[in-house]
Design a protein around this motif. Structure first.
Motif, PDB file in Angstrom:
ATOM      1  N   LEU A   1      -4.509   1.825   0.905  1.00 52.83           N
ATOM      2  CA  LEU A   1      -3.700   2.044  -0.309  1.00 52.83           C
ATOM      3  C   LEU A   1      -3.327   0.671  -0.894  1.00 52.83           C
ATOM      4  CD1 LEU A   1      -1.298   5.002   0.679  1.00 52.83           C
ATOM      5  CD2 LEU A   1      -3.681   5.074  -0.022  1.00 52.83           C
ATOM      6  N   GLY A   2      -4.244  -0.284  -0.714  1.00 48.37           N
ATOM      7  CA  GLY A   2      -3.993  -1.648  -1.200  1.00 48.37           C
ATOM      8  C   GLY A   2      -4.521  -1.840  -2.609  1.00 48.37           C
ATOM      9  N   GLN A   3      -5.717  -2.431  -2.705  1.00 46.82           N
ATOM     10  CA  GLN A   3      -6.304  -2.733  -4.019  1.00 46.82           C
ATOM     11  C   GLN A   3      -6.366  -1.475  -4.894  1.00 46.82           C
ATOM     12  OE1 GLN A   3     -10.456  -3.664  -3.910  1.00 46.82           O
ATOM     13  NE2 GLN A   3     -10.302  -5.215  -5.506  1.00 46.82           N
ATOM     14  N   GLY A   4      -6.145  -1.666  -6.198  1.00 45.19           N
ATOM     15  CA  GLY A   4      -6.048  -0.522  -7.101  1.00 45.19           C
ATOM     16  C   GLY A   4      -7.388  -0.026  -7.619  1.00 45.19           C
TER      17      GLY A   4
ATOM     18  N   ALA B   1     -10.826  -6.009 -18.251  1.00 47.25           N
ATOM     19  CA  ALA B   1      -9.628  -6.564 -18.879  1.00 47.25           C
ATOM     20  C   ALA B   1      -9.432  -8.018 -18.449  1.00 47.25           C
ATOM     21  CB  ALA B   1      -8.419  -5.727 -18.496  1.00 47.25           C
ATOM     22  N   TYR B   2      -9.925  -8.344 -17.255  1.00 50.16           N
ATOM     23  CA  TYR B   2      -9.820  -9.728 -16.771  1.00 50.16           C
ATOM     24  C   TYR B   2     -10.388 -10.712 -17.806  1.00 50.16           C
ATOM     25  CZ  TYR B   2      -8.469  -9.817 -11.763  1.00 50.16           C
ATOM     26  OH  TYR B   2      -7.778  -9.793 -10.565  1.00 50.16           O
ATOM     27  N   GLN B   3     -11.595 -10.415 -18.298  1.00 45.43           N
ATOM     28  CA  GLN B   3     -12.200 -11.395 -19.208  1.00 45.43           C
ATOM     29  C   GLN B   3     -11.533 -11.376 -20.585  1.00 45.43           C
ATOM     30  OE1 GLN B   3     -15.982 -10.935 -21.022  1.00 45.43           O
ATOM     31  NE2 GLN B   3     -15.660 -12.965 -21.921  1.00 45.43           N
TER      32      GLN B   3
ATOM     33  N   VAL C   1      -3.706  -1.688 -19.661  1.00 46.94           N
ATOM     34  CA  VAL C   1      -4.833  -1.029 -18.987  1.00 46.94           C
ATOM     35  C   VAL C   1      -4.473   0.351 -18.414  1.00 46.94           C
ATOM     36  CG1 VAL C   1      -6.008  -3.218 -18.447  1.00 46.94           C
ATOM     37  CG2 VAL C   1      -4.537  -2.180 -16.728  1.00 46.94           C
ATOM     38  N   TYR C   2      -3.183   0.592 -18.168  1.00 47.30           N
ATOM     39  CA  TYR C   2      -2.790   1.911 -17.612  1.00 47.30           C
ATOM     40  C   TYR C   2      -2.174   2.815 -18.678  1.00 47.30           C
ATOM     41  CZ  TYR C   2      -3.451  -0.762 -13.357  1.00 47.30           C
ATOM     42  OH  TYR C   2      -4.006  -1.557 -12.371  1.00 47.30           O
ATOM     43  N   GLU C   3      -2.539   2.594 -19.938  1.00 44.74           N
ATOM     44  CA  GLU C   3      -1.831   3.252 -21.041  1.00 44.74           C
ATOM     45  C   GLU C   3      -1.816   4.781 -20.976  1.00 44.74           C
ATOM     46  OE1 GLU C   3      -3.661   2.673 -24.980  1.00 44.74           O
ATOM     47  OE2 GLU C   3      -5.352   1.843 -23.898  1.00 44.74           O
TER      48      GLU C   3
ATOM     49  N   TYR D   1      -0.653   3.466 -11.487  1.00 42.39           N
ATOM     50  CA  TYR D   1      -0.939   4.171 -10.241  1.00 42.39           C
ATOM     51  C   TYR D   1      -0.522   3.429  -8.974  1.00 42.39           C
ATOM     52  CZ  TYR D   1      -5.971   2.623 -11.184  1.00 42.39           C
ATOM     53  OH  TYR D   1      -7.140   1.989 -11.486  1.00 42.39           O
ATOM     54  N   PHE D   2       0.634   2.765  -9.123  1.00 41.95           N
ATOM     55  CA  PHE D   2       1.178   2.059  -7.968  1.00 41.95           C
ATOM     56  C   PHE D   2       2.633   2.451  -7.738  1.00 41.95           C
ATOM     57  CE2 PHE D   2      -1.918  -0.792 -10.020  1.00 41.95           C
ATOM     58  CZ  PHE D   2      -2.878  -0.775  -9.028  1.00 41.95           C
ATOM     59  N   MET D   3       3.044   2.365  -6.465  1.00 42.14           N
ATOM     60  CA  MET D   3       4.441   2.623  -6.137  1.00 42.14           C
ATOM     61  C   MET D   3       4.946   1.482  -5.253  1.00 42.14           C
ATOM     62  SD  MET D   3       6.064   5.921  -4.249  1.00 42.14           S
ATOM     63  CE  MET D   3       5.358   7.004  -5.472  1.00 42.14           C
TER      64      MET D   3
ATOM     65  N   ILE E   1       6.809  -3.715  -0.840  1.00 42.42           N
ATOM     66  CA  ILE E   1       5.348  -3.643  -0.751  1.00 42.42           C
ATOM     67  C   ILE E   1       4.860  -2.601  -1.756  1.00 42.42           C
ATOM     68  CG2 ILE E   1       5.170  -4.426   1.636  1.00 42.42           C
ATOM     69  CD1 ILE E   1       4.854  -1.515   2.497  1.00 42.42           C
ATOM     70  N   ARG E   2       3.575  -2.713  -2.134  1.00 38.88           N
ATOM     71  CA  ARG E   2       3.016  -1.819  -3.157  1.00 38.88           C
ATOM     72  C   ARG E   2       1.977  -0.881  -2.548  1.00 38.88           C
ATOM     73  NH1 ARG E   2      -1.374  -3.534  -7.662  1.00 38.88           N
ATOM     74  NH2 ARG E   2      -2.701  -2.879  -5.922  1.00 38.88           N
ATOM     75  N   PHE E   3       2.118   0.410  -2.866  1.00 40.69           N
ATOM     76  CA  PHE E   3       1.153   1.432  -2.443  1.00 40.69           C
ATOM     77  C   PHE E   3       0.372   1.894  -3.663  1.00 40.69           C
ATOM     78  CE2 PHE E   3       4.575   1.586   0.567  1.00 40.69           C
ATOM     79  CZ  PHE E   3       4.006   1.962   1.785  1.00 40.69           C
TER      80      PHE E   3
HETATM   81  N1  GLN Z   1      -5.871  -4.379 -10.649  1.00 41.97           N
HETATM   82  C1  GLN Z   1      -6.148  -3.964  -9.323  1.00 41.97           C
HETATM   83  C2  GLN Z   1      -4.862  -3.942  -8.509  1.00 41.97           C
HETATM   84  O1  GLN Z   1      -3.814  -4.315  -8.974  1.00 41.97           O
HETATM   85  C3  GLN Z   1      -7.202  -4.798  -8.616  1.00 41.97           C
HETATM   86  C4  GLN Z   1      -7.264  -6.233  -8.945  1.00 41.97           C
HETATM   87  C5  GLN Z   1      -8.340  -6.964  -8.196  1.00 41.97           C
HETATM   88  O2  GLN Z   1      -8.956  -6.436  -7.283  1.00 41.97           O
HETATM   89  N2  GLN Z   1      -8.583  -8.179  -8.546  1.00 41.97           N
HETATM   90  O3  GLN Z   1      -4.898  -3.541  -7.385  1.00 41.97           O
END
Ligand code: GLN
Ligand code: PMP
Length: 442
Positions: A55-58, A122-124, A236-238, A359-361, A417-419
């Motif tokens: 439940l790490g990377q999104g 979105a990174y670029q 990005v999560y609009e 989508y994070f908590m 911490i983020r889930f």
């Molecule tokens: N945006 C995603 C997150 O917050 C992944 C970012 C990444 O893997 N560089 O988890």
């Protein structure tokens, strides 16, 4: 004779071990100093090494909706053009769909060829914005907690990040909400100086899930207009908002279209993070400079993936506001996952902050009585130590929240911490199982 020739060549050509003269000035370019650590690189590797419930990377661990998968397959099998370069600044069907779709949402007539730039995720789009608009000595206001890449990107452009944290206010409610994390208007106003070039906002926010209210955005917009400052709005999560929260585009507020760069992600929109299709939408007089960076770095993005995202937006344009719309279905599905995860976290003594979007908590682990410090390095932040312990000892991967803070403020936010909950129910159940067993002392 041959030996003499070899010796002569060796004398003229330095051996591989000899440091070439150019390196005596230092191999490493200054812009790479201090930005070499990356939380995703470190924790994604750990999550994989320890075969964790992740439940790490999104990223979703389920497939994108069928209509975009079909569109991608059709594109791949659709003849030679789909496998070749397309227009540098965005595949024409995609910029047209984005312009059509977002003109309706922003309430402004968006020109597909002037006002839109398609990017590698979105990174670029973020990178192109900072490179095109920020120069040496410019200050960029960043609201904490922030998606970690803003800071290195500002620095690599020669800018100076100026931080302001969202602070939790006591709402008196038993359930903590991301809406309780607010900016102080006075503190924010004090961050604007004659050197301020831009402010970066992220709504819904990663990692908190805060969805900025119209009044909060208006307060930021007023300051941007007063100080003639640009706004880079990462949205990005609009489509992911819950309960009564509503996503408002700061570009839609009066006077903001011509100074806002709105950034989006096909990966987040259609649950296909590996496609890496993103975009920036802004007034043509801003996009023009981002195009300059784009044409001299990436030049163009994968054609078939752009075609699939274009088809996705066409389909969503038709379905807009109806129950068939993926932009309605995904948040409805996720809100159940969010509620389930929140009650599980609360039951094991973690204090979740209920996200209004994304989508994070985020959860506070400071009242847990576990000795995670025994097996982790002393020189690391508490949340990094706790997350490493959780990965290595319990097989559950999450992300330490202090990674989303500046060095100045990190210390105050090491208890979270983020889930990530954009996961199959079976993945969430496996994570909850680990948490429950652990709290039962197993
Ligand atoms: N945006 C995603 C997150 O917050 C992944 C970012 C990444 O893997 N560089 O988890
Ligand atoms: N902004 C935020 C807030 C994010 O969470 C992410 C991670 N996906 C990005 C930008 C980058 O998005 P993409 O994968 O489209 O490059």
């Amino acid at each position: 004779m041959r030996i003499i020739k070899q010796v002569a060549t060796a004398l003229i050509r330095p051996s591989l071990k000899t440091v070439p003269r150019i390196m005596s000035r230092g191999l490493q370019a200054n812009r790479t100093h201090g930005v070499d650590k990356n939380v995703w690189v470190e924790f994604s590797q750990l999550a994989a090494d320890y075969k964790t419930v992740n439940l790490g990377q999104g990223f979703p661990d389920f497939s994108p909706p069928k209509f975009v998968q079909d569109a991608f397959c059709k594109a791949i099998c659709g003849g030679p053009a789909m496998h070749q370069y397309t227009r540098a600044f965005g595949h024409p069907p995609l910029v047209k769909s984005l312009a059509k779709f977002f003109s309706r949402v922003v309430g402004h007539d968006i020109d597909p060829f002037e006002d839109v730039l398609v990017t590698v995720g979105a990174y670029q789009a973020l990178f192109s914005a900072f490179q095109a608009l920020i120069e040496d000595g410019d200050e960029v206001i960043i609201i904490e907690p922030f998606f970690d890449c803003y800071q290195p990107m500002v620095k690599m452009a020669g800018g100076e990040p100026v931080y302001i944290p969202l602070r939790p206010k006591d709402s008196g409610s038993a359930v903590l909400s991301s809406g309780d994390w607010v900016l102080s208007p006075e503190e924010l106003a004090s961050k604007f100086t004659p050197r301020t070039k831009a402010i970066v906002i992220n709504t819904p926010n990663n990692p908190l899930g805060k969805v900025y209210k119209r009044e909060e955005l208006q307060m930021i917009a007023d300051l941007c207009i007063k100080h003639n400052v640009l706004c880079i709005s990462d949205e990005v999560y609009e489509w992911l908002t819950y309960d009564t929260a509503k996503h408002v585009k700061i570009a839609s507020l009066p006077g903001m279209w011509e100074r806002t760069i709105t950034i989006g992600s096909g990966g987040k929109t259609f649950s296909a993070t590996g496609w890496k299709v993103g975009w920036a939408i802004s007034s043509g007089h801003i996009i023009k400079h981002m195009k300059t960076i784009h044409q001299n770095t990436v030049y163009h993005c994968a054609t078939a993936a752009q075609e699939a995202v274009a088809q996705g937006f066409e389909r969503e344009h038709e379905a807009f506001g109806s129950p068939e719309s993926y932009f309605q279905q995904l948040p409805a599905t996720l809100s159940h996952k969010r509620d389930k995860l929140a009650s599980c976290l609360a039951s094991v003594g973690l204090k979740p902050i209920m996200p209004e979007g994304g989508y994070f908590m985020t959860a506070d682990f400071s009242s847990l009585k576990v000795d995670y410090k025994k097996t982790t390095a002393e020189d690391e932040a508490d949340d990094f130590r706790f997350v490493k312990w959780l990965i290595k000892e319990k097989g559950l991967a999450t992300i330490p929240v202090s990674a989303f803070y500046s060095p100045e403020h990190r210390k105050d936010f090491e208890k979270y911490i983020r889930f990530c909950f954009v996961k199959e129910d079976s993945t969430l159940d496996a994570a909850m199982d680990i948490l429950k067993k652990w709290s039962d002392g197993e």
